[in-house]
Every structure is written in C-alpha cells, then in structure tokens.
Design a protein around this motif. Structure first.
Motif, PDB file in Angstrom:
ATOM      1  N   VAL A  35       0.825  -1.204   0.000  1.00 18.81           N
ATOM      2  CA  VAL A  35       0.000   0.000   0.000  1.00 18.81           C
ATOM      3  C   VAL A  35       0.864   1.261   0.000  1.00 18.81           C
ATOM      4  O   VAL A  35       0.514   2.265  -0.617  1.00 18.81           O
ATOM      5  CB  VAL A  35      -0.950  -0.006   1.221  1.00 18.81           C
ATOM      6  CG1 VAL A  35      -1.722   1.307   1.330  1.00 18.81           C
ATOM      7  CG2 VAL A  35      -1.911  -1.185   1.141  1.00 18.81           C
ATOM      8  N   ASP A  36       2.020   1.207   0.684  1.00 15.29           N
ATOM      9  CA  ASP A  36       2.860   2.394   0.778  1.00 15.29           C
ATOM     10  C   ASP A  36       4.303   1.978   1.022  1.00 15.29           C
ATOM     11  O   ASP A  36       4.579   0.924   1.611  1.00 15.29           O
ATOM     12  CB  ASP A  36       2.375   3.301   1.922  1.00 15.29           C
ATOM     13  CG  ASP A  36       2.912   4.728   1.823  1.00 15.29           C
ATOM     14  OD1 ASP A  36       3.502   5.083   0.786  1.00 15.29           O
ATOM     15  OD2 ASP A  36       2.737   5.491   2.802  1.00 15.29           O
ATOM     16  N   VAL A  37       5.214   2.823   0.539  1.00  9.49           N
ATOM     17  CA  VAL A  37       6.652   2.623   0.741  1.00  9.49           C
ATOM     18  C   VAL A  37       7.251   3.974   1.099  1.00  9.49           C
ATOM     19  O   VAL A  37       6.916   4.991   0.481  1.00  9.49           O
ATOM     20  CB  VAL A  37       7.339   2.070  -0.533  1.00  9.49           C
ATOM     21  CG1 VAL A  37       8.833   1.862  -0.277  1.00  9.49           C
ATOM     22  CG2 VAL A  37       6.677   0.772  -0.999  1.00  9.49           C
ATOM     23  N   VAL A  38       8.130   3.984   2.110  1.00 11.72           N
ATOM     24  CA  VAL A  38       8.756   5.249   2.499  1.00 11.72           C
ATOM     25  C   VAL A  38      10.274   5.094   2.575  1.00 11.72           C
ATOM     26  O   VAL A  38      10.797   4.027   2.907  1.00 11.72           O
ATOM     27  CB  VAL A  38       8.230   5.770   3.863  1.00 11.72           C
ATOM     28  CG1 VAL A  38       6.771   6.150   3.774  1.00 11.72           C
ATOM     29  CG2 VAL A  38       8.463   4.758   4.978  1.00 11.72           C
ATOM     30  N   VAL A  39      10.954   6.196   2.254  1.00 15.95           N
ATOM     31  CA  VAL A  39      12.396   6.322   2.439  1.00 15.95           C
ATOM     32  C   VAL A  39      12.635   7.536   3.322  1.00 15.95           C
ATOM     33  O   VAL A  39      11.690   8.229   3.726  1.00 15.95           O
ATOM     34  CB  VAL A  39      13.126   6.466   1.085  1.00 15.95           C
ATOM     35  CG1 VAL A  39      12.955   5.203   0.242  1.00 15.95           C
ATOM     36  CG2 VAL A  39      12.633   7.694   0.336  1.00 15.95           C
ATOM     37  N   GLN A  40      13.881   7.806   3.628  1.00 12.12           N
ATOM     38  CA  GLN A  40      14.186   8.896   4.551  1.00 12.12           C
ATOM     39  C   GLN A  40      13.584  10.224   4.103  1.00 12.12           C
ATOM     40  O   GLN A  40      13.081  11.006   4.928  1.00 12.12           O
ATOM     41  CB  GLN A  40      15.700   9.028   4.724  1.00 12.12           C
ATOM     42  CG  GLN A  40      16.107  10.007   5.813  1.00 12.12           C
ATOM     43  CD  GLN A  40      17.600  10.236   5.870  1.00 12.12           C
ATOM     44  OE1 GLN A  40      18.133  11.147   5.228  1.00 12.12           O
ATOM     45  NE2 GLN A  40      18.302   9.428   6.663  1.00 12.12           N
ATOM     46  N   ALA A  41      13.589  10.500   2.809  1.00 14.67           N
ATOM     47  CA  ALA A  41      13.082  11.774   2.303  1.00 14.67           C
ATOM     48  C   ALA A  41      11.585  11.953   2.523  1.00 14.67           C
ATOM     49  O   ALA A  41      11.066  13.073   2.437  1.00 14.67           O
ATOM     50  CB  ALA A  41      13.408  11.910   0.816  1.00 14.67           C
ATOM     51  N   ASP A  42      10.870  10.875   2.832  1.00 16.48           N
ATOM     52  CA  ASP A  42       9.420  10.947   3.054  1.00 16.48           C
ATOM     53  C   ASP A  42       9.057  11.314   4.491  1.00 16.48           C
ATOM     54  O   ASP A  42       7.874  11.489   4.802  1.00 16.48           O
ATOM     55  CB  ASP A  42       8.771   9.611   2.695  1.00 16.48           C
ATOM     56  CG  ASP A  42       8.917   9.272   1.223  1.00 16.48           C
ATOM     57  OD1 ASP A  42       8.675  10.165   0.386  1.00 16.48           O
ATOM     58  OD2 ASP A  42       9.275   8.116   0.905  1.00 16.48           O
ATOM     59  N   ILE A  43      10.028  11.400   5.359  1.00 18.15           N
ATOM     60  CA  ILE A  43       9.752  11.723   6.763  1.00 18.15           C
ATOM     61  C   ILE A  43       9.472  13.223   6.873  1.00 18.15           C
ATOM     62  O   ILE A  43      10.324  14.046   6.535  1.00 18.15           O
ATOM     63  CB  ILE A  43      10.948  11.327   7.654  1.00 18.15           C
ATOM     64  CG1 ILE A  43      11.160   9.811   7.585  1.00 18.15           C
ATOM     65  CG2 ILE A  43      10.725  11.779   9.095  1.00 18.15           C
ATOM     66  CD1 ILE A  43      12.439   9.326   8.251  1.00 18.15           C
ATOM     67  N   PRO A  44       8.291  13.622   7.364  1.00 20.64           N
ATOM     68  CA  PRO A  44       7.927  15.044   7.356  1.00 20.64           C
ATOM     69  C   PRO A  44       8.607  15.876   8.437  1.00 20.64           C
ATOM     70  O   PRO A  44       8.742  17.088   8.307  1.00 20.64           O
ATOM     71  CB  PRO A  44       6.410  15.021   7.586  1.00 20.64           C
ATOM     72  CG  PRO A  44       6.149  13.735   8.313  1.00 20.64           C
ATOM     73  CD  PRO A  44       7.168  12.757   7.794  1.00 20.64           C
ATOM     74  N   GLY A  45       9.035  15.238   9.520  1.00 20.61           N
ATOM     75  CA  GLY A  45       9.652  15.974  10.623  1.00 20.61           C
ATOM     76  C   GLY A  45      11.090  15.564  10.821  1.00 20.61           C
ATOM     77  O   GLY A  45      11.864  15.452   9.870  1.00 20.61           O
ATOM     78  N   LYS A  46      11.463  15.315  12.064  1.00 24.03           N
ATOM     79  CA  LYS A  46      12.838  14.942  12.380  1.00 24.03           C
ATOM     80  C   LYS A  46      13.149  13.540  11.874  1.00 24.03           C
ATOM     81  O   LYS A  46      12.347  12.609  12.032  1.00 24.03           O
ATOM     82  CB  LYS A  46      13.077  14.994  13.893  1.00 24.03           C
ATOM     83  CG  LYS A  46      13.206  16.395  14.468  1.00 24.03           C
ATOM     84  CD  LYS A  46      13.540  16.366  15.958  1.00 24.03           C
ATOM     85  CE  LYS A  46      14.897  15.752  16.231  1.00 24.03           C
ATOM     86  NZ  LYS A  46      15.255  15.836  17.672  1.00 24.03           N
ATOM     87  N   VAL A  47      14.307  13.390  11.293  1.00 17.57           N
ATOM     88  CA  VAL A  47      14.763  12.080  10.820  1.00 17.57           C
ATOM     89  C   VAL A  47      15.421  11.303  11.953  1.00 17.57           C
ATOM     90  O   VAL A  47      15.304  10.084  12.038  1.00 17.57           O
ATOM     91  CB  VAL A  47      15.752  12.261   9.646  1.00 17.57           C
ATOM     92  CG1 VAL A  47      16.434  10.945   9.299  1.00 17.57           C
ATOM     93  CG2 VAL A  47      15.024  12.845   8.439  1.00 17.57           C
ATOM     94  N   ASP A  48      16.078  12.025  12.857  1.00 13.69           N
ATOM     95  CA  ASP A  48      16.857  11.399  13.922  1.00 13.69           C
ATOM     96  C   ASP A  48      15.958  11.032  15.100  1.00 13.69           C
ATOM     97  O   ASP A  48      15.239  11.879  15.631  1.00 13.69           O
ATOM     98  CB  ASP A  48      17.952  12.363  14.386  1.00 13.69           C
ATOM     99  CG  ASP A  48      19.092  11.667  15.114  1.00 13.69           C
ATOM    100  OD1 ASP A  48      18.809  10.765  15.928  1.00 13.69           O
ATOM    101  OD2 ASP A  48      20.262  12.023  14.875  1.00 13.69           O
TER     102      ASP A  48
END
Length: 784
Positions: A80-93
C-alpha cells in the motif's frame, strides 16, 4: 532475616481483608498470564484495514548508498505504501539523547541490518516479500567491528570520562605486590518473550493513538510527534504490559512506533509493526561487550593500595545510552571494595555494528565483573582463599569513600557476607572441595562467594522523578495510573498494594490501569531499578493528598480530632465509631470533597558534577551476596551448577514473593549472560547468533536444584516507599559467583597457583581452554 521456605505465593486474601505490606500476594496479572488472557499489543483485536510493516535492510556494515530502485517493491502484491528517509515530514533522527540514529538510513549505512526503507502492506507476509524486491547499489567502505580496532583507530562515539581518587600510580608502584590482567566480557541479547511491536491508530483531527511494548511511553510520544512534525499533545502513547523488556525496550521500541505512526498518518489506516524474531535479533541493540583491563598494587594481606582500570565498551555505530552505560560501569568498578587510590577510565568505542543499548544492570555488571576478576587474581597470587581477599577489602567505616566521592553510609555487606558464609557452610565446603579436587583428575569442583553493591537512582538526575493520578469512586473502589510500565516484574502489584494499604482496603478495590501519556505526562523510563521507588512514592503522595482532604472533612463533619480519623481494615475509624469505607466516600462526595489527586515525587540528595567526577549519583545502595558451587569435566569443559545460596537486601520488602522471584530470575538471567549466551559476529559485521538455534538462553534444566534465597531483613535507612529497596537489577550480578566458581574449579587443576583467564561467557569451550592453561602451568612446575 526472612526466609521463604515455600516459594509458591500465598493465596489471595479475602475481599474484606485490608492489604498488608510485606505480604506474599500473587502478581496482579498472575491468573491472566497463566490462562493466556493477558493482552499484549499483538493480542488486541485486529482493526479493519490494518496494515503491516517490514523494512529493507543494509547488507553491509559500512557503505555509501549509491542508488536504490524500489519500483519492484511498489509493484509487489499487497503493498500500500513505501517510504524512504526523504518521506519523513519531521525529524529524521530518533536518538534518545545524542544525535546519530536516523529512523531510515540516507546515503550511508553503518551496520548490517540498518533499515533503508519501509513497506506497509495488507499482510505481514506481503510486506516481508516486498522488501526483498529492492535493488540497492553500494560503495563498500572500511568497517570497524571490534573494540581493539576502535581503540587502535581512536574510534569513539563520545569523549572519555575518568574517575580519580588519590594517586594510584604512586600507590601501585610502591606496593609490595603488583599484577595486571584483562577480561573480555561479551554482551547479551535481551530475548524478551514478546518481541518489539507497536501499533498506531489515526484519530480525529490528525491525532494518533500508539500502543507500544515500551519501557518509555513518553519517549515514544515525543519521537512519534517529532517524526510527524506534530505537537506532543496530538500523540497518546499507551502501555499496559510487556512480555519482558530487560532494558531492550527503553529506547529501541520507539523506532517501531515512529514507522507505524508515519504510515498511519500517510494512509489514514491503523498500522502494526511487529518485528520477527530474526529481525529483532539483528536490528536491535544488545548489552555492550566490554574489554576490561586493570593494574593493581596490594600488600601481603591482599589489601588494595592502588588500582588503575580501563573499561572499554562496544557501543556500536551511535551513542544511544552508551554514555550512561559506561558511566554506570565506572561507578560499579569498585563493587563492594574500598580501592584506596584509584583511576577508572571509561571509553565509548564506535563500531559498525548495531547500536548497543540498556540491559538489566545497565553497565554495572561489566564494572563489577572487572573488580571480581581482579580479586580472584590477587588471591591466587598470594595463595589465599578469594573470600578472605574480598573480606579484607570490603567498605568499612573510615574506609568508605567511593572513587566518585560518595560516602557509603549503610554498611550491610560485612554482616551479609558473614551470615551467608555461616549459613552456606562455606568454610567446611571449601575444605571438602579442596580435598575432592586433590583426589580427582577428570572432574573438579569450584566454589565462590561474591558480593554486590549496586547504586539505586538514574545517573541522569532529571530522570529521577515520577507522577501518578489517583481516582476514588463513590463505591469505594480506586483507579491508579502512574508513569511506570509493567514488564512482568511486579511493579503494578506493588503499586496496588501501596494504594490499598494507604486506605486500609483490600487489593481488589484498587485497579492499576495502563500507563498513558494523557494520564501522567513526561514520564521517566521504567529502568535503573527505580520503578517502585519513583512511582510508588508518587502514588503514595496522591493517596496522602486525598486522605488529607478526607480527614479534614471528617474532622468538621463528625467533630472528631484529626488523629482519631483512621483508614483501617476496610473501614474509616471516627473516634469510637466507624463507618464502611464506601459509605464514607459516598458521604464525602455528597459534601463535595475532591476524590481525585495527582501525586509527584523527586529523588532527594542526588547530584553528580561531571567536571570534577565527584558527587552523590545514588540515593542508596542495594546489597547482596551469593555462594555458587560448580563441577566441571576437565576433558570436555562441560559443567553443572550444583548449588546456589543467596542472601539479598531489599530493605523492608513490600512483597517477599515478588522480590524472591526477581532475585531468582535475575540470577538465572545473569548466569545465562556469564555461561551460555554468546553473542557472535562474522568478519563482515553480520550477527551470527541470530536465532534460538545458535543463541542459548538458560532453561529450567540449568537452574540448580539446590537454590536457596533468603531476604536480608533490614529497613532502608533512606526514606523510600515504606523503607523498601529496589530489586530489579542487583540480583543479576550475584551470578558472577557462578563465573568465579568455574574459574576456581579451573584453578584447582594447578593447585590454585594460577588464576586462568576465562572470558565471559564461560562456555564449555572457555572452561576447557582455561583447564589447558592451568595444566600447562602445572606441567612447567608453576612457572608462568
């Protein structure tokens, strides 16, 4: 001293009998546990349209990510969905303290198993199939995989820290005797029965409800909110119970919650992320490996004159909680002993392996093992019984300053060791075992008595606080919520007893409900053995607030003195009269008396100045000692633990059955760490101890048949909740007596003239090679 002759808990008290402190009542969820009715995250009803998560992982320990083609992942059935780091809307860490823990890796990976991308699919099987379809191109970089490599390359996640007392170099150099040594201590897999899991459900107005198997609900709330770029109040984190935690769910649970919440926000559907056991063992941190080295000077009696120690922890690729863990190892490198002059250096080694994390005892067990190894080495050098060297160096009045400047105020260990020495017949058994070993070639027996002194408090001062929320209902029943989490250790049971006892009510009148961030905010993790100390006091504070209002009402309404208002045996005593508790509460309600209160507690007295490396990091110490006896086969290295005797200090026990259960469980878990649980990596940085088939936790067959546990019955001199003491972590270190007994058996091969090196865990292979070392020493006539 209180001894539990029958370790089965006593039956529940009748409904009308008020809860009593020190009663051996069953765990509050015991019936639910044994009938399978206790609900964990994966037992909750499956919501409609639930999605499942899996991650695509790095196959290299250290590499640049040149390209990642996920088109086949998207096309895989059920995705249904796939995410990578660039898809994170807020803090990555999502690091707990220091930076360096990306939720998903970007252009560089730093350990085998690091997640690169995540998939949400209609079933777990579909998600797991999909992640295998990715095509990733890497540029492989050099990797640091071992502590020795990190030391050689000055590879550290954080700066070093050092404790210094007196002039250790001068003391060692001028001492009548000097020796040095080292021991490598491997880590430990948490192997909780319930693996890492989290479920996120979208609510109205962009809010989220997160169920998590976590020791730190507030951190889950905080990190989910930061990853999604939401205010904290939009996220409610809830934990009813965990199927074990042992520190592995203090920080490592949050990334699962963050990924589940990210997909829930993106899809508007509930999402569950449950790690399969194999992924859990590869992707989550463990207890740190430590390389411990020492140099020591001492006199003819074995009394320490100067000690120089280096404790190097294998932190993995990021800091996680390693700063506090290495600090804790340093704080416990004295264990029960006055070091006189000491230098203790702690190193935080960076390696391209999974980031290691909290484990029962934090870094304490590694420091304790270092000094106990040293005690054995001193004894063999002098030809003494190791127990005599230990007794010679115990903290005593006048010899009571720790290397970090805290004074030992409650000297219990001399009495504990003397009592245990007598009750276990240590001296007679020592003589009998020595005679046995002199007349037997193939089998040898070993005996060791080792103490534990464990500091209680978080070493990060701000974590030493807790809150609680108590409601009284008009039928007299109560509901208590607090900031602690239940992972099987009996925290909820103790809180239930504390609240019921405060009002003179039976346990059945008190419900301890899920830990939720919308009930009690800004909670500290349930860790550092502080769960009851902190949350029990917060709950008691809430009880006292309500009781004060009820007492003031009774004084005015019934015209009695405040001292004549007592909450006893299910009733309220009002001078010469009494009233049923429920009736009194109903009357208070009708008179608009508040029946709800928040409680709060902050640990007093503690402080630590990092610049000077001096202070009082602990409110008090929990103490104990154990005698272990083993028998080994010198031809194969196989062995059995034949008898264990424990005398342990829990202050005034709130519940002896639960405390003894914690002592037994902690001891066996410690025994597993020191004997059978061998964490191993191959030369590419891949974990090869990654399943129950190649990582051996203790079973019921490993528990010694003769296993005697006695509680040292002495109240805590500090004003803890009903003068009790923490019990969660200290017993794990009692198992060092097993490791020392194995070493004792190996030393007997050379007539106790050598202290053969045995790294931990002391697997049969380690024991075999220690025997060979002793045989070689004896064959050369005792020459090194």
């Amino acid at each position: 001293m209180r001894k539990l002759t029958d370790r089965k808990p006593t039956p529940p008290r009748p409904h009308t009998q008020a809860a009593q402190l020190g009663g051996s009542t069953p765990h509050e969820s015991a019936r639910l546990h044994v009938t399978g009715m206790a609900q964990y995250v994966d037992d909750t009803a499956t919501p409609e349209n639930l999605l499942y998560v899996a991650t695509g992982q790095s196959i290299h320990a250290h590499a640049k990510v040149l390209a990642m083609d996920l088109s086949a992942v998207w096309a895989s059935p059920g995705v249904v969905d796939v995410v990578v780091q660039a898809d994170i809307p807020g803090k990555v860490d999502v690091a707990p303290v220091y930076s360096g823990d990306p939720l998903l890796a970007g252009d560089e990976v730093q350990y085998v198993g690091q997640p690169l991308f995540a998939v949400a699919a209609t079933s777990m099987a579909a998600a797991q199939r999909a992640v295998k379809c990715a095509k990733v191109d890497y540029d492989v970089l050099p990797a640091v995989l071992e502590i020795e490599q990190a030391l050689a390359q000055d590879s550290f996640v954080l700066p070093q820290h050092k404790l210094l007392m007196g002039d250790p170099d001068a003391a060692i150099d001028t001492a009548p005797h000097q020796i040095s040594g080292e021991v490598y201590v491997r880590g430990q897999e948490h192997f909780y029965l319930e693996g890492q899991i989290s479920q996120a459900t979208p609510l109205e107005d962009g809010a989220l409800h997160v169920l998590s198997s976590s020791q730190h609900p507030t951190e889950v709330q905080k990190l989910v909110a930061e990853v999604l770029d939401l205010p904290f109040h939009k996220v409610v984190a809830e934990v009813r119970r965990m199927g074990g935690g042992f520190g592995g769910k203090e920080t490592q649970a949050a990334p699962l919650a963050c990924l589940a919440a990210l997909f829930a926000q993106r899809t508007g559907r509930p999402v569950r992320y449950r790690m399969p056991r194999h992924d859990d063992m590869v992707q989550t941190g463990k207890r740190h490996d430590f390389l411990n080295r020492y140099r020591v000077g001492f006199n003819d009696d074995g009394r320490l004159l100067g000690v120089d120690m280096t404790l190097a922890g294998k932190c993995g690729y990021s800091a996680d909680l390693s700063d506090g863990i290495v600090d804790r190892a340093m704080f416990h490198a004295d264990n029960a002993y006055y070091l006189n002059n000491a230098s203790i250096l702690g190193l935080r080694c960076k390696t391209h392996t999974v980031s290691n994390t909290a484990f029962r005892g934090f870094g304490g067990p590694k420091g304790v093992l270092a000094v106990e190894c040293m005690m054995d080495d001193i004894a063999r050098h002098l030809g003494k019984d190791p127990l005599d060297v230990r007794i010679e160096n115990l903290y005593q009045p006048g010899r009571d300053e720790t290397p970090y400047g805290q004074t030992i105020e409650q000297h219990q260990l001399p009495a504990i060791i003397e009592a245990l020495e007598q009750s276990s017949n240590y001296r007679a058994r020592r003589a009998e075992i020595t005679a046995y070993n002199a007349s037997h070639e193939t089998t040898k027996r070993g005996l060791a008595l080792t103490p534990v002194k464990f500091g209680i408090s978080f070493t990060a001062k701000h974590l030493n606080q807790a809150g609680a929320l108590l409601h009284l209902y008009t039928d007299g029943s109560m509901q208590i919520s607090h900031g602690g989490t239940e992972m099987g250790q009996g925290l909820y049971s103790k809180i239930q007893t504390i609240v019921a006892h405060a009002f003179g009510q039976p346990l059945s009148q008190v419900a301890v409900v899920s830990t939720r961030t919308d009930k009690v905010p800004n909670t500290s993790p349930t860790a550092a053995s502080s769960g009851t100390d902190l949350n029990g006091m917060a709950a008691l504070n809430a009880c006292e607030k309500i009781k004060a209002d009820l007492r003031a009402f009774a004084v005015e309404h019934f015209q009695v003195a405040a001292t004549e208002v007592q909450f006893l045996e299910g009733a309220v005593k009002l001078g010469a009269e009494s009233m049923a508790f429920a009736e009194f509460i109903q009357l208070a309600y009708l008179n608009r008396v508040p029946l709800s209160a928040t409680g709060f507690y902050r640990t007093p007295k503690i402080n630590y100045d990092r610049a000077s490396a001096k202070g009082r990091p602990f409110l008090y110490f929990a103490n104990g000692a154990a005698v272990s006896e083993v028998i080994i086969d010198t031809e194969t290295g196989e062995y059995r633990v034949t008898q264990v005797d424990v005398l342990h200090d829990v202050g005034s026990s709130l519940n002896p059955a639960i405390d003894i259960g914690q002592i037994e469980g902690g001891f066996v878990q410690g025994m597993g760490w020191l004997t059978s649980e061998e964490l191993l990596w191959d030369d590419t940085g891949r974990v090869i101890s990654n399943s129950p088939a190649n990582y051996k936790i203790p079973t019921a067959h490993d528990v010694p048949v003769a296993f005697n546990v006695v509680l040292f019955d002495q109240a805590n001199q500090e004003a803890t909740v009903h003068r009790s003491k923490a019990v969660g972590e200290p017993p794990l270190m009692l198992a060092i007596s097993v490791w020392a007994a194995l070493r004792d058996a190996c030393a007997s091969v050379a007539n106790y003239q050598i202290s053969p090196r045995i790294n931990a865990p002391a697997t049969p292979e380690q024991v075999y090679w220690a025997v060979q070392q002793a045989k070689a020493f004896a064959a050369k006539g005792g020459a090194q």
